[in-house]
Design a protein around this motif. Structure first.
Motif, PDB file in Angstrom:
ATOM      1  N   ARG A 295      -2.206  19.300  30.667  1.00 30.18           N
ATOM      2  CA  ARG A 295      -2.881  20.353  29.885  1.00 30.18           C
ATOM      3  C   ARG A 295      -2.924  21.783  30.627  1.00 30.18           C
ATOM      4  O   ARG A 295      -2.920  22.842  30.274  1.00 30.18           O
ATOM      5  CB  ARG A 295      -4.026  20.123  29.065  1.00 30.18           C
ATOM      6  CG  ARG A 295      -5.152  19.879  30.045  1.00 30.18           C
ATOM      7  CD  ARG A 295      -6.513  19.074  29.227  1.00 30.18           C
ATOM      8  NE  ARG A 295      -7.372  18.706  29.933  1.00 30.18           N
ATOM      9  CZ  ARG A 295      -8.554  18.152  29.620  1.00 30.18           C
ATOM     10  NH1 ARG A 295      -8.786  17.700  28.484  1.00 30.18           N
ATOM     11  NH2 ARG A 295      -9.806  17.995  30.550  1.00 30.18           N
TER      12      ARG A 295
ATOM     13  N   PRO B 106      -2.304  21.886  25.972  1.00 19.98           N
ATOM     14  CA  PRO B 106      -2.540  20.598  25.479  1.00 19.98           C
ATOM     15  C   PRO B 106      -1.564  19.694  24.907  1.00 19.98           C
ATOM     16  O   PRO B 106      -0.426  20.326  24.649  1.00 19.98           O
ATOM     17  CB  PRO B 106      -3.750  20.912  24.483  1.00 19.98           C
ATOM     18  CG  PRO B 106      -4.133  22.350  24.786  1.00 19.98           C
ATOM     19  CD  PRO B 106      -2.968  22.735  25.249  1.00 19.98           C
TER      20      PRO B 106
ATOM     21  N   ALA C  36      -5.851  14.961  19.335  1.00 12.25           N
ATOM     22  CA  ALA C  36      -5.285  16.167  20.070  1.00 12.25           C
ATOM     23  C   ALA C  36      -6.584  17.096  20.422  1.00 12.25           C
ATOM     24  O   ALA C  36      -6.342  17.538  21.462  1.00 12.25           O
ATOM     25  CB  ALA C  36      -4.288  16.895  19.170  1.00 12.25           C
ATOM     26  N   GLN C  37      -7.278  17.317  19.476  1.00  9.46           N
ATOM     27  CA  GLN C  37      -8.690  18.335  19.800  1.00  9.46           C
ATOM     28  C   GLN C  37      -9.524  17.711  20.596  1.00  9.46           C
ATOM     29  O   GLN C  37      -9.815  18.315  21.835  1.00  9.46           O
ATOM     30  CB  GLN C  37      -9.338  18.406  18.552  1.00  9.46           C
ATOM     31  CG  GLN C  37      -8.556  19.394  17.524  1.00  9.46           C
ATOM     32  CD  GLN C  37      -9.139  19.281  15.869  1.00  9.46           C
ATOM     33  OE1 GLN C  37      -9.746  18.198  15.648  1.00  9.46           O
ATOM     34  NE2 GLN C  37      -9.192  20.361  15.258  1.00  9.46           N
TER      35      GLN C  37
ATOM     36  N   LEU D 206      -8.602  15.610  23.324  1.00 13.41           N
ATOM     37  CA  LEU D 206      -7.967  15.622  24.597  1.00 13.41           C
ATOM     38  C   LEU D 206      -7.546  16.889  25.098  1.00 13.41           C
ATOM     39  O   LEU D 206      -7.403  17.047  26.160  1.00 13.41           O
ATOM     40  CB  LEU D 206      -6.317  14.976  24.393  1.00 13.41           C
ATOM     41  CG  LEU D 206      -6.276  13.388  24.093  1.00 13.41           C
ATOM     42  CD1 LEU D 206      -5.067  12.857  23.803  1.00 13.41           C
ATOM     43  CD2 LEU D 206      -7.201  12.629  24.952  1.00 13.41           C
ATOM     44  N   ALA D 207      -7.776  18.263  24.352  1.00 12.37           N
ATOM     45  CA  ALA D 207      -7.641  19.267  24.751  1.00 12.37           C
ATOM     46  C   ALA D 207      -8.880  20.032  25.578  1.00 12.37           C
ATOM     47  O   ALA D 207      -8.509  20.679  26.294  1.00 12.37           O
ATOM     48  CB  ALA D 207      -7.369  20.341  23.569  1.00 12.37           C
ATOM     49  N   THR D 208     -10.021  19.375  25.280  1.00 13.78           N
ATOM     50  CA  THR D 208     -11.050  19.800  26.032  1.00 13.78           C
ATOM     51  C   THR D 208     -11.972  18.645  26.756  1.00 13.78           C
ATOM     52  O   THR D 208     -12.593  19.314  27.465  1.00 13.78           O
ATOM     53  CB  THR D 208     -11.989  20.625  24.728  1.00 13.78           C
ATOM     54  OG1 THR D 208     -12.306  19.444  23.924  1.00 13.78           O
ATOM     55  CG2 THR D 208     -11.257  21.551  24.151  1.00 13.78           C
TER      56      THR D 208
ATOM     57  N   ILE E 191      -3.461  13.517  31.909  1.00  9.72           N
ATOM     58  CA  ILE E 191      -3.494  14.349  30.730  1.00  9.72           C
ATOM     59  C   ILE E 191      -4.303  15.805  31.151  1.00  9.72           C
ATOM     60  O   ILE E 191      -3.578  16.918  30.605  1.00  9.72           O
ATOM     61  CB  ILE E 191      -4.483  13.686  29.764  1.00  9.72           C
ATOM     62  CG1 ILE E 191      -4.011  12.445  29.133  1.00  9.72           C
ATOM     63  CG2 ILE E 191      -4.990  14.701  28.771  1.00  9.72           C
ATOM     64  CD1 ILE E 191      -4.776  11.634  28.310  1.00  9.72           C
ATOM     65  N   ASP E 192      -5.074  15.665  31.886  1.00 11.43           N
ATOM     66  CA  ASP E 192      -5.612  16.749  32.490  1.00 11.43           C
ATOM     67  C   ASP E 192      -4.667  17.709  33.274  1.00 11.43           C
ATOM     68  O   ASP E 192      -4.674  18.929  32.974  1.00 11.43           O
ATOM     69  CB  ASP E 192      -6.900  16.543  33.429  1.00 11.43           C
ATOM     70  CG  ASP E 192      -7.685  17.767  33.828  1.00 11.43           C
ATOM     71  OD1 ASP E 192      -7.883  18.513  33.061  1.00 11.43           O
ATOM     72  OD2 ASP E 192      -7.784  18.073  35.157  1.00 11.43           O
TER      73      ASP E 192
END
Length: 302
Positions: free
Chosen positions: A166, A171, A131-132, A134-136, A162-163
């Motif tokens: 978010r 996210p 998750a971390q 994919l968040a950034t 995904i982008d």
């Protein structure tokens, strides 16, 4: 004790291939839930020793239930094999990939079938979760990871989705959120395979640096194995198996130094012995065994 059960793949075949001297020291580089370790201990002599490694705290807790003075467990990944003394072990066993309890426990975040936090770390106490990441992560990096580690044809479409997600709603946080998003992005799917399979595999391999750690562990095995010692590796997908196959092939031939063509070639360090797949009976009893390939090599005197 785990609620989730694990059936060890190629159990007897692996231990038979590994064990050449009952009173020697052996390494179970990926303890998991201890199927191989327990059988190996039952066949070791009184002077035999078994050293196990595992990153997963649940696996270490399971190992603590083994009351045998010949056994010890280290809460480390198997890239730490090189810390053992050179030439000190008669066999190294690597059962690669993810264990059934890790997949089946929703709280670990490995499975797209059950909702859980999007974690995927073998050791939840260290490193970055899925998750971390994919968040950034930039779209290009996500696409590269999903393509290279998952062999997913629609990697760029998944990364773009995904982008977009978010940016619109924040996210991704759960496995089901990711699985549903991937299902919409992957336009065609293989028969019998969930469209999220390849993306989840890719993220797990990336988050845990599995392929890099495997290469380091294989290199370390050459230094800790005694002459005649066995390397036994069980892989469950082509990326892992390719690394094992190429490693054994590389060290199973003499190397000529082109800068000194008349010098004697460097002797080979390994001798490839066999390649084993599960029997039809084992696959019928445990479908997760179907993709397994076991390769066995022996350390030479070089």
């Amino acid at each position: 004790m785990d609620t989730w059960q694990h059936t060890t793949v190629l159990l007897n075949e692996a231990v038979t291939a590994l064990l050449t001297k009952p009173d020697a020291t052996y390494v179970d580089a990926t303890f998991g839930r201890g199927g191989h370790s327990r059988l190996l201990l039952s066949k070791l002599g009184p002077q035999g020793r078994l050293i196990a490694f595992d990153k997963d705290p649940d696996a270490v807790a399971e190992a603590a239930r083994i009351a045998d003075a010949r056994f010890s467990i280290r809460h480390e990944g198997f890239r730490s094999l090189g810390e053992l003394p050179h030439g000190s072990v008669a066999g190294v066993l690597m059962d690669l990939g993810v264990s059934s309890p890790q997949i089946d426990n929703p709280s670990r975040g490995f499975s797209f079938r059950n909702e859980g936090p999007l974690d995927m770390r073998m050791d939840p106490t260290r490193g970055q979760s899925a998750a971390q990441f994919l968040a950034t992560a930039p779209v290009e990096q996500m696409a590269e990871v999903i393509r290279d580690y998952g062999e997913e044809r629609f990697a760029f479409q998944v990364a773009k989705a995904i982008d977009a997600r978010r940016q619109e709603r924040g996210p991704l946080a759960t496995t089901t959120e990711l699985a549903e998003l991937v299902a919409r992005a992957v336009k065609t799917r293989e028969p019998g395979q969930d469209p999220a399979t390849r993306t989840f595999q890719a993220l797990r391999i990336f988050v845990n640096a599995e392929l890099e750690e495997l290469q380091e562990a294989l290199d370390a095995s050459l230094t800790i194995l005694q002459p005649g010692g066995r390397l036994v590796a069980i892989a469950f997908h082509s990326l892992e198996d390719r690394i094992v196959k190429q490693f054994i092939a590389k060290h199973s031939r003499e190397v000529v130094d082109r800068r000194a063509p008349f010098a004697p070639p460097k002797a080979m360090k390994l001798r490839a012995l066999e390649r084993v797949k599960p029997s039809a009976q084992e696959v019928a009893a445990n479908p997760r065994a179907r993709s397994a390939i076991m390769r066995v090599a022996e350390r030479t005197d070089a």
